[in-house]
Structures are given as structure tokens and as C-alpha cells.
Design a protein around this motif. Structure first.
Motif, PDB file in Angstrom:
ATOM      1  N   MET A   1       0.841  -0.980  -0.021  1.00 60.63           N
ATOM      2  CA  MET A   1       0.145  -0.014  -0.150  1.00 60.63           C
ATOM      3  C   MET A   1       0.888   1.302   0.075  1.00 60.63           C
ATOM      4  O   MET A   1       1.640   1.374   0.886  1.00 60.63           O
ATOM      5  CB  MET A   1      -0.957  -0.039   1.327  1.00 60.63           C
ATOM      6  CG  MET A   1      -1.875   1.202   1.244  1.00 60.63           C
ATOM      7  SD  MET A   1      -3.158   1.003   0.069  1.00 60.63           S
ATOM      8  CE  MET A   1      -4.361  -0.406   0.728  1.00 60.63           C
ATOM      9  N   VAL A   2       0.852   2.087  -0.988  1.00 52.02           N
ATOM     10  CA  VAL A   2       1.598   3.235  -1.011  1.00 52.02           C
ATOM     11  C   VAL A   2       0.936   4.450  -0.217  1.00 52.02           C
ATOM     12  O   VAL A   2      -0.418   4.795  -0.484  1.00 52.02           O
ATOM     13  CB  VAL A   2       1.626   3.708  -2.486  1.00 52.02           C
ATOM     14  CG1 VAL A   2       2.439   4.940  -2.655  1.00 52.02           C
ATOM     15  CG2 VAL A   2       2.364   2.500  -3.398  1.00 52.02           C
ATOM     16  N   GLN A   3       1.667   5.009   0.558  1.00 55.79           N
ATOM     17  CA  GLN A   3       1.148   6.307   1.383  1.00 55.79           C
ATOM     18  C   GLN A   3       1.316   7.419   0.338  1.00 55.79           C
ATOM     19  O   GLN A   3       2.328   7.728  -0.294  1.00 55.79           O
ATOM     20  CB  GLN A   3       2.071   6.192   2.466  1.00 55.79           C
ATOM     21  CG  GLN A   3       1.756   5.598   3.827  1.00 55.79           C
ATOM     22  CD  GLN A   3       0.472   5.928   4.573  1.00 55.79           C
ATOM     23  OE1 GLN A   3      -0.251   5.245   4.695  1.00 55.79           O
ATOM     24  NE2 GLN A   3       0.433   7.243   4.935  1.00 55.79           N
ATOM     25  N   VAL A   4       0.282   8.050   0.251  1.00 58.39           N
ATOM     26  CA  VAL A   4       0.282   9.342  -0.641  1.00 58.39           C
ATOM     27  C   VAL A   4       0.150  10.468  -0.221  1.00 58.39           C
ATOM     28  O   VAL A   4      -0.937  10.783   0.606  1.00 58.39           O
ATOM     29  CB  VAL A   4      -0.945   8.990  -1.858  1.00 58.39           C
ATOM     30  CG1 VAL A   4      -0.853  10.174  -2.864  1.00 58.39           C
ATOM     31  CG2 VAL A   4      -0.579   7.777  -2.669  1.00 58.39           C
ATOM     32  N   MET A   5       1.238  11.490  -0.416  1.00 59.30           N
ATOM     33  CA  MET A   5       0.937  12.849   0.235  1.00 59.30           C
ATOM     34  C   MET A   5       0.713  13.611  -0.997  1.00 59.30           C
ATOM     35  O   MET A   5       1.541  13.860  -1.800  1.00 59.30           O
ATOM     36  CB  MET A   5       2.151  13.305   0.764  1.00 59.30           C
ATOM     37  CG  MET A   5       2.785  12.537   2.138  1.00 59.30           C
ATOM     38  SD  MET A   5       1.258  12.723   3.308  1.00 59.30           S
ATOM     39  CE  MET A   5       1.487  14.455   3.704  1.00 59.30           C
ATOM     40  N   GLN A   6      -0.571  14.194  -1.286  1.00 59.44           N
ATOM     41  CA  GLN A   6      -1.027  14.862  -2.403  1.00 59.44           C
ATOM     42  C   GLN A   6      -0.360  16.263  -2.617  1.00 59.44           C
ATOM     43  O   GLN A   6      -0.144  16.975  -1.479  1.00 59.44           O
ATOM     44  CB  GLN A   6      -2.595  14.696  -2.531  1.00 59.44           C
ATOM     45  CG  GLN A   6      -3.061  13.716  -2.522  1.00 59.44           C
ATOM     46  CD  GLN A   6      -3.544  13.265  -1.180  1.00 59.44           C
ATOM     47  OE1 GLN A   6      -2.661  13.190  -0.058  1.00 59.44           O
ATOM     48  NE2 GLN A   6      -4.767  12.999  -0.927  1.00 59.44           N
ATOM     49  N   GLN A   7       0.243  16.612  -3.801  1.00 56.33           N
ATOM     50  CA  GLN A   7       0.368  17.829  -4.055  1.00 56.33           C
ATOM     51  C   GLN A   7      -0.978  18.722  -4.437  1.00 56.33           C
ATOM     52  O   GLN A   7      -1.545  18.236  -5.578  1.00 56.33           O
ATOM     53  CB  GLN A   7       1.389  17.911  -5.266  1.00 56.33           C
ATOM     54  CG  GLN A   7       2.998  17.338  -4.856  1.00 56.33           C
ATOM     55  CD  GLN A   7       3.447  18.358  -3.917  1.00 56.33           C
ATOM     56  OE1 GLN A   7       3.363  19.556  -4.027  1.00 56.33           O
ATOM     57  NE2 GLN A   7       4.129  17.752  -2.909  1.00 56.33           N
ATOM     58  N   ARG A   8      -1.420  19.437  -3.695  1.00 60.34           N
ATOM     59  CA  ARG A   8      -2.874  19.973  -4.124  1.00 60.34           C
ATOM     60  C   ARG A   8      -2.448  21.111  -5.087  1.00 60.34           C
ATOM     61  O   ARG A   8      -1.811  22.129  -4.632  1.00 60.34           O
ATOM     62  CB  ARG A   8      -3.410  20.477  -2.493  1.00 60.34           C
ATOM     63  CG  ARG A   8      -3.906  19.347  -1.676  1.00 60.34           C
ATOM     64  CD  ARG A   8      -4.979  18.139  -2.158  1.00 60.34           C
ATOM     65  NE  ARG A   8      -4.886  17.178  -1.487  1.00 60.34           N
ATOM     66  CZ  ARG A   8      -5.580  17.330  -0.228  1.00 60.34           C
ATOM     67  NH1 ARG A   8      -6.147  18.456   0.140  1.00 60.34           N
ATOM     68  NH2 ARG A   8      -5.712  16.033   0.274  1.00 60.34           N
ATOM     69  N   GLU A   9      -3.283  21.265  -5.954  1.00 61.12           N
ATOM     70  CA  GLU A   9      -3.161  22.508  -6.839  1.00 61.12           C
ATOM     71  C   GLU A   9      -4.403  23.337  -6.859  1.00 61.12           C
ATOM     72  O   GLU A   9      -5.480  22.858  -6.330  1.00 61.12           O
ATOM     73  CB  GLU A   9      -3.168  22.044  -8.241  1.00 61.12           C
ATOM     74  CG  GLU A   9      -4.441  21.291  -8.866  1.00 61.12           C
ATOM     75  CD  GLU A   9      -4.462  21.033 -10.373  1.00 61.12           C
ATOM     76  OE1 GLU A   9      -5.672  20.885 -10.949  1.00 61.12           O
ATOM     77  OE2 GLU A   9      -3.244  20.741 -11.287  1.00 61.12           O
TER      78      GLU A   9
ATOM     79  N   VAL B   1      -7.503   0.481  -4.226  1.00 61.05           N
ATOM     80  CA  VAL B   1      -6.652  -0.419  -4.884  1.00 61.05           C
ATOM     81  C   VAL B   1      -7.384  -0.362  -6.334  1.00 61.05           C
ATOM     82  O   VAL B   1      -8.764  -0.876  -6.666  1.00 61.05           O
ATOM     83  CB  VAL B   1      -6.851  -1.836  -4.316  1.00 61.05           C
ATOM     84  CG1 VAL B   1      -6.145  -2.771  -5.055  1.00 61.05           C
ATOM     85  CG2 VAL B   1      -6.347  -1.936  -2.702  1.00 61.05           C
ATOM     86  N   ASP B   2      -6.465  -0.097  -7.245  1.00 65.93           N
ATOM     87  CA  ASP B   2      -7.077  -0.051  -8.747  1.00 65.93           C
ATOM     88  C   ASP B   2      -5.898  -0.757  -9.462  1.00 65.93           C
ATOM     89  O   ASP B   2      -5.005  -1.295  -9.172  1.00 65.93           O
ATOM     90  CB  ASP B   2      -7.711   1.122  -9.126  1.00 65.93           C
ATOM     91  CG  ASP B   2      -6.584   2.224  -9.324  1.00 65.93           C
ATOM     92  OD1 ASP B   2      -5.439   2.070  -9.268  1.00 65.93           O
ATOM     93  OD2 ASP B   2      -6.911   3.573  -9.447  1.00 65.93           O
ATOM     94  N   LYS B   3      -6.249  -0.612 -10.881  1.00 64.03           N
ATOM     95  CA  LYS B   3      -5.272  -1.170 -11.711  1.00 64.03           C
ATOM     96  C   LYS B   3      -4.135  -0.493 -11.911  1.00 64.03           C
ATOM     97  O   LYS B   3      -2.951  -1.077 -12.319  1.00 64.03           O
ATOM     98  CB  LYS B   3      -5.773  -1.358 -13.238  1.00 64.03           C
ATOM     99  CG  LYS B   3      -6.354   0.075 -13.776  1.00 64.03           C
ATOM    100  CD  LYS B   3      -6.710  -0.137 -15.154  1.00 64.03           C
ATOM    101  CE  LYS B   3      -7.095   1.463 -15.838  1.00 64.03           C
ATOM    102  NZ  LYS B   3      -5.815   2.098 -16.179  1.00 64.03           N
TER     103      LYS B   3
END
Length: 356
Positions: free
Chosen positions: A1-9, A57-59
Motif C-alpha cells: 500500500m502506497v502512502q500518498v501525500m498529495q500535491q494540491r493544486e 486499490v485499482d489497476k
């Protein structure tokens, strides 16, 4: 599982109302696209996601995101508002989020079945006939201004694993269209947002053709799989079930034509596509297995309502719908009885914690 820190635009303020399989998937993909997204959920779901995060979880991979989630009252406004609840929960949802809809909010119902807005915007008439099965108390038409609605259909086969997790392995696709079929700048705006989120999006020349195409897909698979427990592959590969679905398809086509619409794809390819979806459990089957109310009102009842208005008989669809309604009512009754028994057990003196 990848922890994602989003770059918010910087971009539109987006709210996704509804934390079911589609709502979780859509919110996650929009966040991965860099957008600031408010996810509106019920209190228990919001608490769960605050504690555990949002998982998808997706492709493309496995993602764990920290979502801005809360109940409707915690959000103030939205430039784009996606309505992602079950169709029978929409009136209650609409009441709770009415304060979020300003005069400039673009409202996109992402729902199954025939929508309550079906007759609005036709030939310039924005106060069209009521589709009773979809909006029995006319709540939706009163709260959500039809001129602010962008019609949509989805081809997203997602499953909610828990209150904050969804999974989907087929390509994510959406279709958009104005209710009066005009091509407008806001269609391009929403399309750009979805495309950046990794959702393949197109604008339909006639949104009701797209709606009927999705309705037919659901009609000939969802209630039947809820009854039989079959996956999409099994439903369309098995000669007996495929025969029933094929007859349902033949019965609904005259209704589509009677309302001046046409399917966007060859009817035969609908059966083929269903089989190619693989061992996916339809949303209606998932709901039945979890003791949730089935979306029969917009997928079955609304189609029957329109057929009866034109004097078109649909005996097989009627029969399958009746059996699905029976299964639904039986499961709902069992769920209520189980809840009463569990509550009675919990309230027994020997099960009540002592006060210290």
C-alpha cells in the motif's frame, strides 16, 4: 500500500457526497489528480476514514490517502458537487447538502438507474414531468436546480471493502452531458478535472442515450444477479441466465425507442461486454449480501413506470423485478429482526457493564 501525500493544486472546490464504492473511488482518484476534495459521509463512516484513511486499490496500484472527510454540515460550499449515494438515499442526502449548493455549483449525480431529472431540459422545458419512482416526494427537483445539473453515467465496477476502502480493476470511464444536450464550457471544465484524475471521460451528444445504455446494462444484470448470486461473467456466459437477460433486453428496447432515445451501442455487444467484465459482483448483489436496500426503484420500477405510460408490456422484466423486490424485503426484514435480537441481548442485565 502506497502512502500518498498529495500535491494540491489550485482549482475548483470539489465535494463528493456519499462514501460508497463509487464515492470512495471517485474521491480517491480526484485526490490523486491533485485536487482538494471534501468527502461527505455519515458520521460512522467519517470517523472510520479520519482514523484509518482512505484506501484505493485499482489497476494502477494501491493507495492510502488522508482525506478531508466529514458529515454534510462540516462543509460550506462546492464549485463541483458529485452526488454518489444510492438512488433511494438521494432525497435524504439532498436535504443534508442543500446549503452547499450555491447558484454557481455544478451538480453531477453519479447514480444508477433512470434519474429524477430525466424530463427536465427537454425542448427548453426545465420543469419537466415527474418520474415518480425516482423522486416520489419531489424532493430532488425542489432542492437541486435542474439548470445546474450535468448529467452523467459511469462504467466503474468498484467494490467497497470496508467503510474507507474500495477496489476496482477495470478501466474507469464516465460520460457527461448537459440536460438540454448543449455543449458548454462547464462540460470541458469537469471533463478536464476527471481526465486529470485518471478517469476516461467523454461528452455524449445526447445524454439520455447514454443514460439508457447504462440503465439497460443494469436492468438486464443487477436484479437477476441479486436473485441468483451470479457474477457478471457467469450471468452472461451461462445459457440459462443469458437467455433471461436476452429476453429482458428485447423487452426494454421498445421503451427506449418510445421515448425518442436509442442505445449508444449495439444491443448484442451489451451482453458481450457484461461477460468480459469478468467475475465482478454487481452492486445490487453486493448490497443484498450485506443486507442493504436494493436500488430497484430507479433500475426496475422507473423503467416499468415509463413502459406502462406507453402501454408496453414487459412480462419477464416485471417478474424478475418482483422476485428481486421479494428478496429485498425478506433480507430487510431479517436485518431488522437480527438488530432487535442483538439489542435485546445487549440490554440483558448480565450483559450490561456494572457502574463503578
Amino acid at each position: 500500500m502506497v502512502q500518498v501525500m498529495q500535491q494540491r493544486e489550485k482549482g475548483p472546490t470539489i465535494c463528493v457526497a456519499g462514501a460508497g464504492a463509487i464515492g470512495l473511488t471517485l474521491a480517491a482518484r480526484l485526490m490523486l489528480g491533485g485536487y482538494s476534495v471534501g468527502l461527505i459521509a455519515r458520521e460512522d463512516g467519517a470517523s472510520f476514514i479520519r482514523k484509518n484513511g482512505l484506501r484505493l486499490v485499482d489497476k494502477d496500484g494501491c493507495y492510502h490517502l488522508q482525506a478531508d472527510v466529514g458529515v454534510a454540515a462540516e462543509f460550506k460550499r462546492a464549485d463541483i458537487l458529485f452526488l454518489c449515494s444510492k438512488s433511494h438515499d438521494l432525497p435524504e442526502l439532498a436535504v443534508s447538502i442543500r446549503h452547499i449548493i450555491s447558484s454557481s455549483t455544478i451538480v453531477i449525480p453519479v447514480i444508477n438507474g433512470l434519474p429524477w431529472w430525466y424530463f427536465d431540459g427537454v425542448n427548453g422545458n426545465w420543469d419537466g414531468a415527474q418520474l415518480h419512482s425516482a423522486d416520489p416526494s419531489n424532493v430532488l427537483k425542489r432542492i437541486v436546480p435542474s439548470r445546474q445539473i450535468v448529467g452523467s453515467t459511469t462504467l466503474i465496477t468498484a467494490e467497497r471493502i470496508d467503510r474507507g476502502s474500495s477496489t476496482t480493476f477495470n478501466p474507469l470511464q464516465m460520460t457527461l452531458g448537459e440536460l438540454d444536450d448543449r455543449v458548454t464550457p462547464r462540460l470541458g471544465e469537469v471533463m478536464s478535472v476527471l481526465e486529470k484524475a485518471g478517469i476516461v471521460t467523454r461528452v455524449a451528444p445526447r445524454i439520455r442515450d447514454a443514460v439508457w445504455t447504462k440503465v439497460v446494462r443494469n436492468l438486464i444484470s443487477n436484479p437477476l444477479t441479486a436473485i441468483t448470486g451470479a457474477t457478471l461473467r457467469e450471468n452472461f456466459a451461462d445459457e440459462f441466465l443469458a437467455g433471461v437477460s436476452g429476453q429482458m433486453l428485447c423487452e426494454v428496447l421498445p421503451v427506449v425507442r418510445a421515448y425518442g432515445a436509442s442505445l449508444e451501442t449495439d444491443p448484442g455487444s451489451i451482453m458481450e461486454l457484461g461477460q468480459k467484465m469478468g467475475d465482478v459482483r454487481t452492486s445490487m448483489l453486493q448490497d443484498l449480501e450485506r443486507g442493504r436496500k436494493l436500488e430497484l426503484a430507479t433500475i426496475c420500477d422507473a423503467v416499468i413506470e415509463l413502459a406502462q405510460a406507453k402501454g408496453i408490456a414487459m412480462p419477464v422484466i416485471h417478474a424478475i423485478s418482483n422476485i428481486a423486490h421479494y428478496r429485498d424485503s425478506r433480507e430487510q426484514k431479517a436485518a431488522v429482526e437480527a438488530s432487535v435480537v442483538n439489542q435485546a441481548y445487549a440490554n440483558r442485565p448480565e450483559n450490561v457493564p456494572a457502574q463503578r
